[in-house]
Motif scaffolding. Structure first.
Motif, PDB file in Angstrom:
ATOM      1  N   TYR A   1      55.694  62.577  40.940  1.00  0.00           N
ATOM      2  CA  TYR A   1      55.001  61.715  40.080  1.00  0.00           C
ATOM      3  C   TYR A   1      54.808  60.351  40.703  1.00  0.00           C
ATOM      4  O   TYR A   1      56.962  59.807  41.559  1.00  0.00           O
TER       5      TYR A   1
ATOM      6  N   ASP B   1      46.979  64.473  38.497  1.00  0.00           N
ATOM      7  CA  ASP B   1      46.292  63.520  37.371  1.00  0.00           C
ATOM      8  C   ASP B   1      46.683  61.822  37.949  1.00  0.00           C
ATOM      9  O   ASP B   1      47.774  61.934  38.690  1.00  0.00           O
TER      10      ASP B   1
ATOM     11  N   PHE C   1      53.224  55.019  34.147  1.00  0.00           N
ATOM     12  CA  PHE C   1      52.161  56.729  35.078  1.00  0.00           C
ATOM     13  C   PHE C   1      52.210  55.983  35.981  1.00  0.00           C
ATOM     14  O   PHE C   1      50.398  55.605  35.388  1.00  0.00           O
TER      15      PHE C   1
ATOM     16  N   TYR D   1      55.344  55.803  39.935  1.00  0.00           N
ATOM     17  CA  TYR D   1      55.235  55.352  38.816  1.00  0.00           C
ATOM     18  C   TYR D   1      55.431  53.480  38.696  1.00  0.00           C
ATOM     19  O   TYR D   1      56.253  53.606  40.080  1.00  0.00           O
TER      20      TYR D   1
ATOM     21  N   PHE E   1      62.998  62.269  26.141  1.00  0.00           N
ATOM     22  CA  PHE E   1      63.737  61.733  26.690  1.00  0.00           C
ATOM     23  C   PHE E   1      64.869  60.363  26.584  1.00  0.00           C
ATOM     24  O   PHE E   1      63.935  59.872  26.502  1.00  0.00           O
TER      25      PHE E   1
ATOM     26  N   MET F   1      56.806  63.386  26.754  1.00  0.00           N
ATOM     27  CA  MET F   1      56.111  64.504  27.783  1.00  0.00           C
ATOM     28  C   MET F   1      55.622  65.247  26.912  1.00  0.00           C
ATOM     29  O   MET F   1      56.060  65.704  26.039  1.00  0.00           O
ATOM     30  N   THR F   2      53.954  65.954  26.462  1.00  0.00           N
ATOM     31  CA  THR F   2      54.358  66.750  26.078  1.00  0.00           C
ATOM     32  C   THR F   2      54.534  68.103  27.104  1.00  0.00           C
ATOM     33  O   THR F   2      54.282  68.371  28.299  1.00  0.00           O
ATOM     34  N   ARG F   3      53.825  69.197  26.178  1.00  0.00           N
ATOM     35  CA  ARG F   3      54.337  70.972  26.716  1.00  0.00           C
ATOM     36  C   ARG F   3      52.838  71.489  26.673  1.00  0.00           C
ATOM     37  O   ARG F   3      52.122  70.990  25.929  1.00  0.00           O
ATOM     38  N   GLY F   4      52.593  73.144  26.819  1.00  0.00           N
ATOM     39  CA  GLY F   4      51.527  73.288  26.943  1.00  0.00           C
ATOM     40  C   GLY F   4      50.702  72.560  27.699  1.00  0.00           C
ATOM     41  O   GLY F   4      50.505  72.126  28.864  1.00  0.00           O
ATOM     42  N   SER F   5      49.524  73.416  27.984  1.00  0.00           N
ATOM     43  CA  SER F   5      48.032  72.979  28.539  1.00  0.00           C
ATOM     44  C   SER F   5      47.571  72.269  28.758  1.00  0.00           C
ATOM     45  O   SER F   5      47.175  71.612  29.967  1.00  0.00           O
ATOM     46  N   SER F   6      47.480  71.440  28.036  1.00  0.00           N
ATOM     47  CA  SER F   6      47.473  69.849  28.192  1.00  0.00           C
ATOM     48  C   SER F   6      47.945  68.688  28.993  1.00  0.00           C
ATOM     49  O   SER F   6      47.710  67.656  29.344  1.00  0.00           O
ATOM     50  N   ASN F   7      49.168  69.506  29.250  1.00  0.00           N
ATOM     51  CA  ASN F   7      50.117  68.411  29.816  1.00  0.00           C
ATOM     52  C   ASN F   7      49.659  68.506  31.352  1.00  0.00           C
ATOM     53  O   ASN F   7      49.839  69.303  31.870  1.00  0.00           O
ATOM     54  N   THR F   8      49.981  66.710  31.590  1.00  0.00           N
ATOM     55  CA  THR F   8      50.115  66.867  33.516  1.00  0.00           C
ATOM     56  C   THR F   8      51.781  66.237  34.051  1.00  0.00           C
ATOM     57  O   THR F   8      51.519  65.820  34.689  1.00  0.00           O
ATOM     58  N   GLY F   9      52.707  66.450  33.592  1.00  0.00           N
ATOM     59  CA  GLY F   9      53.901  66.101  33.602  1.00  0.00           C
ATOM     60  C   GLY F   9      53.997  64.918  33.088  1.00  0.00           C
ATOM     61  O   GLY F   9      55.043  63.960  33.636  1.00  0.00           O
ATOM     62  N   LYS F  10      53.427  64.220  32.749  1.00  0.00           N
ATOM     63  CA  LYS F  10      53.373  62.677  32.929  1.00  0.00           C
ATOM     64  C   LYS F  10      54.120  62.408  31.147  1.00  0.00           C
ATOM     65  O   LYS F  10      54.231  62.496  30.617  1.00  0.00           O
ATOM     66  N   LEU F  11      54.792  61.415  31.920  1.00  0.00           N
ATOM     67  CA  LEU F  11      56.018  60.782  31.131  1.00  0.00           C
ATOM     68  C   LEU F  11      55.690  59.682  30.163  1.00  0.00           C
ATOM     69  O   LEU F  11      54.964  58.716  31.585  1.00  0.00           O
TER      70      LEU F  11
ATOM     71  N   ARG G   1      55.781  72.443  37.758  1.00  0.00           N
ATOM     72  CA  ARG G   1      54.663  71.362  37.069  1.00  0.00           C
ATOM     73  C   ARG G   1      55.347  71.280  35.833  1.00  0.00           C
ATOM     74  O   ARG G   1      56.051  71.901  34.739  1.00  0.00           O
ATOM     75  N   GLY G   2      55.224  70.131  35.295  1.00  0.00           N
ATOM     76  CA  GLY G   2      56.256  68.992  34.261  1.00  0.00           C
ATOM     77  C   GLY G   2      55.709  70.139  33.250  1.00  0.00           C
ATOM     78  O   GLY G   2      56.778  69.848  31.931  1.00  0.00           O
ATOM     79  N   ALA G   3      54.856  70.884  33.079  1.00  0.00           N
ATOM     80  CA  ALA G   3      54.381  71.843  31.750  1.00  0.00           C
ATOM     81  C   ALA G   3      55.676  72.444  31.376  1.00  0.00           C
ATOM     82  O   ALA G   3      56.075  72.910  30.009  1.00  0.00           O
TER      83      ALA G   3
ATOM     84  N   TYR H   1      58.110  67.384  24.861  1.00  0.00           N
ATOM     85  CA  TYR H   1      59.515  66.802  24.964  1.00  0.00           C
ATOM     86  C   TYR H   1      60.228  65.442  25.420  1.00  0.00           C
ATOM     87  O   TYR H   1      59.641  64.253  25.094  1.00  0.00           O
TER      88      TYR H   1
ATOM     89  N   GLN I   1      62.193  65.175  35.332  1.00  0.00           N
ATOM     90  CA  GLN I   1      61.420  64.338  36.246  1.00  0.00           C
ATOM     91  C   GLN I   1      62.895  63.975  37.112  1.00  0.00           C
ATOM     92  O   GLN I   1      63.652  62.867  36.062  1.00  0.00           O
TER      93      GLN I   1
ATOM     94  N   TYR J   1      50.040  62.106  39.780  1.00  0.00           N
ATOM     95  CA  TYR J   1      50.524  63.115  39.844  1.00  0.00           C
ATOM     96  C   TYR J   1      50.315  64.062  41.066  1.00  0.00           C
ATOM     97  O   TYR J   1      49.198  64.547  40.961  1.00  0.00           O
TER      98      TYR J   1
END
Lengths: 117, 116
Positions: free
Chosen positions: B33, B56, B45, B35, A35, A95-105, B98-100, A33, B105, B48
């Motif tokens: 989260y 995280d 960041f 920041y 933003f 922000m990445t999607r998928g299993s590696s993502n932890t919601g970090k912007l 979850r952000g995925a 994503y 946010q 989380y």
């Protein structure tokens, strides 16, 4: 590691005119994503617009639109009919999607936009 | 529906004291989260959390900083033995899943910490 770069520290525009803010990013991910957030003098972070990378159509929210160029890893924000209330710092974020993502912007450094009357 | 709430909005501490920053997520949001924004910089960041779990903490300094999100009550970011370099704006954001996923946010107004 992903990075986000905003190469314009400051910009100004006359009220009612159009301005474009630049953002480039670097990632090896294909699913993510993007933003744009706005931070006015109140310091509140306000979501302006978001784009899902798998969607080719550029996102639009009223006077705000993006030009998303996935191959070039570019994500610019266009503000039409600029208003005095648009004066703020604008941040591009990833922000990445998928299993590696932890919601970090991941944020860029920001562009300060001043709208002049 | 109230937005993300943070308190205090401004916090002044002397070097060596402890700072406690609180964040109440939006109703229905279970993901928080934190920041940090240093002067003239973008947000970085820190951590989380979900209820009772740290998911995280890769952005959190290894010493003096800790965070929690208990089953009841707000999320707390705690900074022990503050130093001048801790002076910054600390923002909390929340999301409903979850952000995925497809969720965005939403940010609180931030706490501005000043260390004298």
């Amino acid at each position: 590691a992903q990075t986000v770069t905003q190469s314009q520290p400051e910009m100004s525009v006359q009220e009612a005119e159009t301005v474009t803010l630049s953002c480039t990013y670097d990632t090896s991910e294909s699913n993510y994503y993007l933003f744009w957030y706005k931070q006015p003098p109140s310091r509140q972070m306000i979501l302006v617009i978001r784009q899902e990378a798998y969607k080719q159509q550029n996102a639009t929210e009223n006077r705000f639109s993006v030009n998303f160029q996935k191959a070039a890893k570019s994500f610019s924000l266009k503000i039409s009919d600029s208003q005095l209330g648009d004066t703020a710092m604008y941040f591009c974020a990833f922000m990445t999607r998928g299993s590696s993502n932890t919601g970090k912007l991941i944020f860029g450094q920001g562009t300060t936009l001043q709208v002049k009357p | 529906n109230a937005g993300v709430m943070q308190n205090p909005r401004h916090l002044v501490r002397r070097r060596g004291q402890e700072a406690r920053l609180r964040c109440s997520p939006m109703k229905g949001h279970s993901h928080v989260y934190w920041y940090r924004q240093l002067p003239e910089e973008g947000l970085k960041f820190m951590v989380y959390l979900q209820k009772e779990n740290i998911i995280d903490e890769s952005g959190m300094p290894k010493e003096r900083f800790s965070a929690e999100f208990p089953k009841e009550g707000p999320s707390i970011l705690r900074i022990q033995q503050v130093v001048r370099g801790d002076s910054a704006a600390y923002f909390c954001a929340s999301s409903p899943t979850r952000g995925a996923g497809s969720d965005t946010q939403y940010f609180g107004p931030g706490t501005r910490l000043t260390v004298l």
